[in-house]
Motif scaffolding. Structure first.
Motif, short mmCIF file in Angstrom:
data_model
loop_
_atom_site.label_atom_id
_atom_site.label_comp_id
_atom_site.label_asym_id
_atom_site.label_seq_id
_atom_site.Cartn_x
_atom_site.Cartn_y
_atom_site.Cartn_z
N GLN A 100 -45.44 -9.01 47.46
CA GLN A 100 -44.33 -9.79 46.95
C GLN A 100 -44.48 -11.26 47.33
O GLN A 100 -45.08 -11.60 48.36
CB GLN A 100 -43.00 -9.26 47.50
N MET A 101 -43.93 -12.15 46.50
CA MET A 101 -43.95 -13.57 46.78
C MET A 101 -42.67 -13.96 47.51
O MET A 101 -41.57 -13.76 46.98
CB MET A 101 -44.09 -14.37 45.47
N ALA A 117 -29.66 -13.52 41.36
CA ALA A 117 -30.65 -13.78 40.32
C ALA A 117 -32.00 -13.18 40.64
O ALA A 117 -32.85 -13.07 39.76
CB ALA A 117 -30.79 -15.30 40.11
N ILE A 118 -32.19 -12.78 41.89
CA ILE A 118 -33.50 -12.26 42.28
C ILE A 118 -33.42 -10.79 42.69
O ILE A 118 -34.44 -10.18 43.03
CB ILE A 118 -34.06 -13.11 43.46
N SER A 119 -32.24 -10.21 42.63
CA SER A 119 -32.05 -8.85 43.14
C SER A 119 -32.85 -7.81 42.39
O SER A 119 -33.30 -6.81 42.96
CB SER A 119 -30.55 -8.48 43.10
N HIS A 124 -40.59 -11.01 43.54
CA HIS A 124 -40.11 -11.99 44.50
C HIS A 124 -39.14 -11.36 45.50
O HIS A 124 -38.43 -10.41 45.17
CB HIS A 124 -39.40 -13.15 43.79
N ARG A 125 -39.12 -11.92 46.71
CA ARG A 125 -38.14 -11.50 47.70
C ARG A 125 -37.66 -12.71 48.49
O ARG A 125 -38.43 -13.63 48.78
CB ARG A 125 -38.73 -10.45 48.65
N LEU A 126 -36.38 -12.72 48.79
CA LEU A 126 -35.79 -13.83 49.52
C LEU A 126 -36.23 -13.81 50.98
O LEU A 126 -36.31 -12.75 51.60
CB LEU A 126 -34.26 -13.79 49.44
#
Length: 632
Positions: A100-101, A117-119, A124-126
């Motif tokens: 993941q980025m 917005a990214i869930s 991607h991961r926060l």
């Protein structure tokens, strides 16, 4: 960002007279690998990790690895080497996060996104933490940490994304306008589009280190006209590597500048802030000629790489140094400036080695545009980045360090013609003699010496502008129309935009104009603008005047650089440039100190006007010197 770069490249290539059909005719190798990589990437995005036992993350990793292999296999296409370095940086971040980025949470919010917005994003991961160790270990260094809070192109990107976009942009423009490509009537930059394209300029056809251009390439370099001076540079992959490397590290410099100001301001006094930045100018006075003598002894390409690596290490110490003693911050600032002192003449000396003489003005314009674009876009963006990283301000210095590493890698991929070696054994006497030789050459060359004396006097205005712009924005301008510090940011952006416009314009027409009169006009123009600034309170008028100072700055800076490159033998380049810089930065450092002190007595506006008047008088004095007036 990637899509925007592709669209922009297609538009630029078309306006330059390039043909779209030539994109399909470019012979790229191993295209099936690229197809597999894109299929893996798309498939990974369509699959929810929690709904399948398939290791989706490693599909992303494999996709990145295959893209890197494909780019590297086609590395001879200008731009694709740069893109491959970008993919490698992204791959590292993805591997460190199991496929993941990482996206820095504060940067995600700064760009205008909400966590929701990214869930549902499988890629991607926060990333959120208040510890530097976690930030680095989680790949935040090469993750998505650069917010772009602009409508339409709103995004959060990584350093690798920036390199990938720049590399693909360069490759598309090259492919559409390369020698022999179909060309149609269009707005061909710098010349008539109906003329046939010239052969690659300044590119070393062989993959052998230190290979020299063949005769056919040299004839193309000397051609006085062509479809575009800038397009000839676009076909030179060695210049592409140098230019992009510098653009990235210059952006890192702006992050460092803002982070350093934020750090010292929050922990120290205004006087300590002034001393910190003054420390960056002192090495030019004390060590400038010595640095030039050393650079002329060393391989310029290796010197630049070593300097980037040293700067990458030193900037990491700044946030820890201030916790111990502010004196260590002064020392770090001095050390970074000293290493940069070695880098600068090495870069100036290597440019003529990778481009033809006929392309020097354009190459220097392109480099100056990169430097000023870093001010135009880099400073406002750096402020956003530093704000998003303020919880762990050390991370901003880590990001700056990463830009120097990227620059070192790209410069390492360049091929540079072998320079003339210094055979004299190393000794204090030999170094002193070589320093004296550089100064004596500068003193004997009437055109160079006259230029040095006049532009050195003009540095009084530059020192005043650097120190007093923030005080001018805070204390002089009408803040009811544009508040502070927003007005300060707009002043800096205006200078950068003016420099970009002036640099690009001079790249088109600069080789047709005499360098001496152009330098005089630039100094007089900038001086007059600063005098006017001293009488202005309206922020919009001030922004316009600062724009003009940036544009007129290019009209004497670029001809000066080109004049020194054309008149100075390669073996003396470092010493001559450093001797000049010792004078220039010495006056600038003194001006910075005196301007700050004087502004406390009479205010920043009168000091700016006085500096502008001195700059204008310095320019006009060039009319009385034949060597300056007649310089071509």
């Amino acid at each position: 960002m990637f899509l925007s770069a592709v669209i922009l490249a297609l538009v630029v290539g078309a306006l330059a007279g390039g043909g779209f059909p030539r994109l399909a005719e470019l012979r790229l190798r191993w295209l099936p690998i690229l197809g597999v990589a894109l299929a893996l990437r798309l498939g990974g995005l369509l699959i929810r990790p929690d709904s399948t036992p398939i290791p989706v993350g490693w599909a992303f990793v494999m996709a990145y690895v295959l893209i890197f292999i494909w780019l590297w296999r086609n590395w001879t296409v200008p731009g694709l080497q740069i893109a491959s370095v970008g993919i490698a940086a992204n791959t590292l971040a993805v591997v460190l996060n199991g496929g993941q980025m990482p996206v820095w949470g504060a940067a995600f919010s700064a760009a205008g996104f909400s966590p929701d917005a990214i869930s549902a994003d499988s890629f991607h991961r926060l990333l959120a933490s208040d510890r530097l160790a976690d930030f680095v270990a989680s790949g935040g260094l090469f993750g998505d940490v650069i917010p772009i809070p602009l409508p339409v192109i709103r995004d959060v990107v990584s350093l690798g994304d920036v390199l990938l976009a720049l590399g693909i942009f360069w490759a598309i423009v090259y492919s559409m306008t390369r020698p022999g490509a179909y060309r149609h009537a269009a707005l061909a930059f710098g010349g008539a589009a109906s003329r046939p394209a010239f052969l690659t300029s300044g590119a070393f056809g062989s993959g052998i280190p230190y290979a020299l251009p063949d005769r056919e390439e040299k004839r193309a370099e000397r051609a006085p006209h062509g479809p575009s001076l800038y397009l000839r540079l676009a076909r030179n992959r060695h210049f592409a590597l140098l230019w992009v490397g510098q653009a990235v590290s210059l952006f890192g410099d702006r992050i460092h500048y803002v982070a350093l100001a934020f750090l010292v301001t929050s922990r120290g006094t205004p006087l300590e802030l002034g001393i910190t930045f003054a420390a960056t100018a002192v090495p030019n006075v004390l060590l400038g000629p010595l640095a030039g003598a050393l650079v002329d002894r060393w391989d310029r390409r290796r010197t630049m790489i070593a300097c980037d690596l040293l700067r990458a290490a030193i900037v990491l110490t700044v946030p820890f140094a201030i916790e111990i003693n502010i004196l260590l911050v002064y020392l770090a600032a001095f050390a970074i400036a000293t290493v940069t002192l070695l880098f600068r003449p090495a870069k100036a000396a290597v440019v003529p080695q990778i481009v033809g003489e006929g392309d020097l003005v354009t190459a220097n314009s392109a480099i100056s545009v990169a430097e000023t674009a870093a001010d135009l876009f880099g400073l406002p963006l750096a402020a956003v980045i530093v704000a998003s990283l303020s919880g762990i301000i050390e991370a901003a210095f880590v990001l700056d360090s990463a830009t120097y590493l990227v620059s070192a890698i790209l410069i390492g991929l360049m091929v540079v013609a072998r320079q003339e070696e210094t055979l004299t054994p190393f000794s204090v006497r030999a170094i002193w003699s070589e320093m004296a030789e550089g100064w004596n050459f500068l003193h004997r060359q009437a055109e160079l010496f006259a230029n040095t004396v006049i532009t050195t006097l003009a540095q009084i205005a530059f020192g005043a502008e650097i120190v007093l712009a923030i005080l001018y924005a805070e204390k002089v301008l009408d803040t009811s129309r544009i508040g502070y510090p927003q007005n300060y940011g707009l002043l800096l952006a205006a200078v950068g935009l003016g420099s970009v416009v002036g640099g690009v314009a001079l790249g088109w027409i600069g080789d047709r104009l005499p360098k001496g009169p152009l330098t005089i006009a630039g100094l007089v123009g900038m001086g007059v603008c600063l005098v006017a600034v001293g009488f202005v309170r309206d922020p919009y008028v001030a922004i316009g005047l600062f724009f003009l100072t940036g544009a007129t700055n290019m009209f004497f800076l670029i001809p000066t650089i080109t004049l020194f490159q054309q008149r100075t033998p390669q073996r003396l380049m470092g010493r001559v440039v450093s001797s000049r810089q010792a004078l220039v930065f010495g006056v600038m450092a003194a001006s910075m100190a005196v301007s700050g002190w004087l502004a406390g007595i009479i205010g920043p506006a009168p000091v700016l006007a006085i500096g502008g008047a001195i700059c204008a008088v310095a320019g006009l004095s060039g009319l009385a010197l034949p060597a300056m007036r007649q310089a071509r």
